[in-house]
Motif scaffolding. Structure first.
Motif, PDB file in Angstrom:
ATOM      1  N   ALA A 161       0.840  -1.207   0.000  1.00  0.00           N
ATOM      2  CA  ALA A 161       0.000   0.000   0.000  1.00  0.00           C
ATOM      3  C   ALA A 161       0.870   1.251   0.000  1.00  0.00           C
ATOM      4  CB  ALA A 161      -0.935  -0.011   1.205  1.00  0.00           C
ATOM      5  N   ALA A 162       1.940   1.242   0.800  1.00  0.00           N
ATOM      6  CA  ALA A 162       2.867   2.380   0.811  1.00  0.00           C
ATOM      7  C   ALA A 162       3.539   2.538  -0.550  1.00  0.00           C
ATOM      8  CB  ALA A 162       3.917   2.193   1.904  1.00  0.00           C
ATOM      9  N   LEU A 163       3.837   1.420  -1.202  1.00  0.00           N
ATOM     10  CA  LEU A 163       4.464   1.473  -2.514  1.00  0.00           C
ATOM     11  C   LEU A 163       3.541   2.108  -3.546  1.00  0.00           C
ATOM     12  CD1 LEU A 163       6.799   0.783  -4.387  1.00  0.00           C
ATOM     13  CD2 LEU A 163       5.875  -1.533  -4.592  1.00  0.00           C
ATOM     14  N   PHE A 164       2.246   1.826  -3.460  1.00  0.00           N
ATOM     15  CA  PHE A 164       1.298   2.444  -4.390  1.00  0.00           C
ATOM     16  C   PHE A 164       1.292   3.959  -4.222  1.00  0.00           C
ATOM     17  CE2 PHE A 164      -0.572  -1.758  -5.163  1.00  0.00           C
ATOM     18  CZ  PHE A 164      -0.860  -1.648  -6.516  1.00  0.00           C
ATOM     19  N   TYR A 165       1.402   4.437  -2.993  1.00  0.00           N
ATOM     20  CA  TYR A 165       1.471   5.889  -2.774  1.00  0.00           C
ATOM     21  C   TYR A 165       2.737   6.463  -3.409  1.00  0.00           C
ATOM     22  CZ  TYR A 165       1.564  10.425  -0.498  1.00  0.00           C
ATOM     23  OH  TYR A 165       1.600  11.780  -0.267  1.00  0.00           O
ATOM     24  N   ILE A 166       3.845   5.770  -3.264  1.00  0.00           N
ATOM     25  CA  ILE A 166       5.102   6.236  -3.859  1.00  0.00           C
ATOM     26  C   ILE A 166       4.988   6.289  -5.378  1.00  0.00           C
ATOM     27  CG2 ILE A 166       7.547   5.653  -4.175  1.00  0.00           C
ATOM     28  CD1 ILE A 166       7.418   4.401  -1.344  1.00  0.00           C
ATOM     29  N   TRP A 167       4.391   5.264  -5.962  1.00  0.00           N
ATOM     30  CA  TRP A 167       4.179   5.272  -7.411  1.00  0.00           C
ATOM     31  C   TRP A 167       3.318   6.470  -7.835  1.00  0.00           C
ATOM     32  CZ3 TRP A 167       3.036  -0.638  -7.544  1.00  0.00           C
ATOM     33  CH2 TRP A 167       4.228  -1.337  -7.798  1.00  0.00           C
ATOM     34  N   TYR A 168       2.288   6.757  -7.056  1.00  0.00           N
ATOM     35  CA  TYR A 168       1.412   7.896  -7.372  1.00  0.00           C
ATOM     36  C   TYR A 168       2.210   9.202  -7.414  1.00  0.00           C
ATOM     37  CZ  TYR A 168      -1.530  11.859  -6.119  1.00  0.00           C
ATOM     38  OH  TYR A 168      -2.097  13.107  -6.043  1.00  0.00           O
ATOM     39  N   VAL A 169       3.077   9.391  -6.434  1.00  0.00           N
ATOM     40  CA  VAL A 169       3.857  10.630  -6.375  1.00  0.00           C
ATOM     41  C   VAL A 169       4.878  10.684  -7.505  1.00  0.00           C
ATOM     42  CG1 VAL A 169       5.489  11.966  -4.989  1.00  0.00           C
ATOM     43  CG2 VAL A 169       3.513  10.896  -3.901  1.00  0.00           C
ATOM     44  N   LEU A 170       5.577   9.578  -7.730  1.00  0.00           N
ATOM     45  CA  LEU A 170       6.634   9.567  -8.743  1.00  0.00           C
ATOM     46  C   LEU A 170       6.077   9.715 -10.157  1.00  0.00           C
ATOM     47  CD1 LEU A 170       9.064   6.744  -7.504  1.00  0.00           C
ATOM     48  CD2 LEU A 170       9.350   9.216  -7.305  1.00  0.00           C
ATOM     49  N   LEU A 171       4.973   9.052 -10.432  1.00  0.00           N
ATOM     50  CA  LEU A 171       4.497   8.947 -11.814  1.00  0.00           C
ATOM     51  C   LEU A 171       3.352   9.903 -12.144  1.00  0.00           C
ATOM     52  CD1 LEU A 171       4.551   5.060 -12.154  1.00  0.00           C
ATOM     53  CD2 LEU A 171       6.319   6.697 -12.838  1.00  0.00           C
ATOM     54  N   TRP A 172       2.692  10.455 -11.133  1.00  0.00           N
ATOM     55  CA  TRP A 172       1.571  11.331 -11.427  1.00  0.00           C
ATOM     56  C   TRP A 172       1.720  12.717 -10.786  1.00  0.00           C
ATOM     57  CZ3 TRP A 172      -2.259  11.746 -14.743  1.00  0.00           C
ATOM     58  CH2 TRP A 172      -3.293  12.645 -14.477  1.00  0.00           C
TER      59      TRP A 172
END
Length: 290
Positions: free
Chosen positions: A156-167
């Motif tokens: 779940a924390a990784l999904f947040y990181i992906w959101y910040v990095l990619l969007w």
């Protein structure tokens, strides 16, 4: 003279590192070590005030070198009872999680400082990086099926990181302009893809005991080299022509003696003599003139 690491530091678990695995870890340690020396030399070739990203890279590569030296020496692991595919214990390398605890937030910081994200957004993203590492460590140390609960929190924390990095990050205003935006998108996409492979490796190694410890070392070692030296060299190369003043990262403190002396003379600090018949300037008066 052969590799005697496992003779001097005997394995402490049923499923443990092999000599060939130790050989691979020594090779990975060499990659980190040579990369560290290269970045140190590169840093000193840069003018003062333009070394922040290079110094972050030095911290990451130093930490990685120490971690791989420890693992190659068969040090930094503890036995934990396996849940699947056999009986006995498996080596869990806590020294690797110490490495990730230090390095992963710094890699995120390296990327996010190039964006227009606010300090609060950057802080939250770094915290989620820490959550990802800590939940992975706790999950690896838990012998029961409850480990997968911590694994879920980490994903779940990784999904947040992906959101910040990619969007979120790409939709901010980059101070250095479109050239840096292009480099950021490449670096963020590259790092995000590698982050996808880490949970898969964990599920096959510490989580499911599907692959051997040596295979685990090869898998993680390749990922760490790609996410460490390779990523850092690429990102620093993209920054080579960027004006660091656009980042707004100056502290405002004069650390260069020549610059400080010039600043003091311009401000009139160098003239300590008081004209005759005038009262000395008090602290209150000086504070009113700042």
């Amino acid at each position: 003279m052969g590799n005697k690491a496992l003779e001097l530091n005997p394995p402490n678990a049923t499923y443990h590192l092999s000599t060939h695995g130790s050989d691979w870890l020594w090779a990975a340690f060499s990659v980190f070590g040579v990369s560290l020396l290269t970045v140190v030399a590169w840093t000193f070739s840069r003018p003062r005030g333009t070394r922040l990203f290079h110094q972050i890279a030095i911290v990451v590569l130093t930490t990685g070198s120490l971690a791989y030296f420890s693992m190659a020496s068969d040090l930094g692991a503890t036995p934990v009872r396996v849940e699947f595919r056999g009986d006995g214990t498996r080596q869990i390398w806590f020294v690797r999680y110490i490495q990730w605890f230090i390095c992963f937030p710094l890699l995120l910081l390296e990327l996010l400082l190039a964006t227009g994200l606010s300090l609060s957004d950057i802080f939250t993203t770094l915290f989620m990086g820490i959550v990802l590492v800590i939940t992975g460590l706790v999950a690896a140390l838990v012998p029961s099926t409850y480990k997968w609960g911590y694994y879920t929190f980490g994903v779940a924390a990784l999904f947040y990181i992906w959101y910040v990095l990619l969007w979120h990050g790409p939709h901010t205003t980059f101070a250095a302009g479109g050239v840096l935006r292009t480099g950021y998108l490449l670096a963020a996409g590259y790092l995000s893809f590698l982050l996808l492979l880490y949970p898969i490796a964990w599920a096959c190694a510490e989580g499911g005991n599907v692959i051997t410890v040596t295979s685990e070392m090869i898998w993680y070692g390749i990922l760490d080299i790609l996410a460490g030296p390779v990523f850092l060299f690429f990102f620093l190369w993209e920054l080579r022509g960027v004006d660091y003043a656009t980042f707004g990262l100056h502290s405002g403190k004069y650390t260069d003696k020549g610059a400080y002396a010039g600043h003091a003379n311009q401000a009139g600090y160098g003239n300590t003599a008081q004209p005759a018949g005038t009262a000395p300037v008090t602290t209150a008066d000086a504070a009113g003139n700042v």
